[in-house]
Scaffold this motif. Structure first.
Motif, PDB file in Angstrom:
ATOM      1  N   GLU A  43       0.830  -1.204   0.000  1.00 45.76           N
ATOM      2  CA  GLU A  43       0.000   0.000   0.000  1.00 45.76           C
ATOM      3  C   GLU A  43       0.866   1.256   0.000  1.00 45.76           C
ATOM      4  O   GLU A  43       1.589   1.516   0.970  1.00 45.76           O
ATOM      5  N   PRO A  44       0.803   2.076  -1.048  1.00 49.31           N
ATOM      6  CA  PRO A  44       1.614   3.298  -1.072  1.00 49.31           C
ATOM      7  C   PRO A  44       1.287   4.244   0.070  1.00 49.31           C
ATOM      8  O   PRO A  44       2.177   4.932   0.585  1.00 49.31           O
ATOM      9  N   SER A  45       0.044   4.282   0.521  1.00 48.86           N
ATOM     10  CA  SER A  45      -0.323   5.190   1.621  1.00 48.86           C
ATOM     11  C   SER A  45       0.336   4.770   2.936  1.00 48.86           C
ATOM     12  O   SER A  45       0.712   5.616   3.748  1.00 48.86           O
ATOM     13  N   VAL A  46       0.500   3.471   3.144  1.00 46.97           N
ATOM     14  CA  VAL A  46       1.174   2.979   4.356  1.00 46.97           C
ATOM     15  C   VAL A  46       2.654   3.343   4.301  1.00 46.97           C
ATOM     16  O   VAL A  46       3.230   3.801   5.290  1.00 46.97           O
ATOM     17  N   ALA A  47       3.276   3.167   3.125  1.00 45.29           N
ATOM     18  CA  ALA A  47       4.680   3.550   2.964  1.00 45.29           C
ATOM     19  C   ALA A  47       4.850   5.053   3.171  1.00 45.29           C
ATOM     20  O   ALA A  47       5.806   5.503   3.797  1.00 45.29           O
ATOM     21  N   GLY A  48       3.897   5.839   2.661  1.00 50.89           N
ATOM     22  CA  GLY A  48       3.958   7.293   2.832  1.00 50.89           C
ATOM     23  C   GLY A  48       3.841   7.704   4.282  1.00 50.89           C
ATOM     24  O   GLY A  48       4.563   8.590   4.744  1.00 50.89           O
ATOM     25  N   ALA A  49       2.947   7.063   5.021  1.00 51.35           N
ATOM     26  CA  ALA A  49       2.795   7.378   6.449  1.00 51.35           C
ATOM     27  C   ALA A  49       4.076   7.034   7.199  1.00 51.35           C
ATOM     28  O   ALA A  49       4.522   7.789   8.074  1.00 51.35           O
TER      29      ALA A  49
END
Length: 129
Positions: A43-49
């Motif tokens: 998940e890109p959003s998890v990596a971003g967080a």
């Protein structure tokens, strides 16, 4: 940067978030290495967080199929950490025990590590792998 340009290294399937200060060395040397593990997510959003918790201006890298899919991250009891239905990461976390070449990485800011271009869509993410 053309997100639809194909790459000989395959599609982006996983994502790694880190401090923006690491961006130059990752672009030139890749991720991981001897005695260093790399954690990734589908998940890109998890990596971003994760990236933004380092210094508020983190870096996210896409990891192409050529790097493989690592191994599932598990708890001390051997159960998957993350995984389908998890609030931590629905796609499950992955661990790479060896180096990941810069050719297999995509700087999600729009620039590309190792000169390879990206082909990103939401269907390219790994699903519970």
């Amino acid at each position: 940067f053309d997100p639809d340009m194909p790459s000989p290294y395959g599609k982006v399937r996983l994502y790694h978030g880190t401090s923006d200060a690491n961006r130059p060395s990752i672009m030139s040397q890749g991720l991981g290495g001897e005695n260093r593990r790399t954690f990734a997510t589908g998940e890109p959003s998890v990596a971003g967080a994760h990236a933004n918790r380092h210094d508020g201006a983190g870096a996210v890298f896409g990891i192409r199929e050529a790097a493989g899919f690592g191994r599932p991250m598990t708890t001390s009891t051997g159960r998957p950490w993350g995984g389908a239905g998890s609030t931590k990461d629905p796609a499950g976390y992955r661990i790479f025990d060896g180096p990941i070449s810069p050719n297999a990485l995509v700087d999600m800011r729009g620039k590309t590590a190792g000169g390879a271009q990206s082909s990103l869509t939401s269907t390219d993410r790994i699903q519970g792998q």
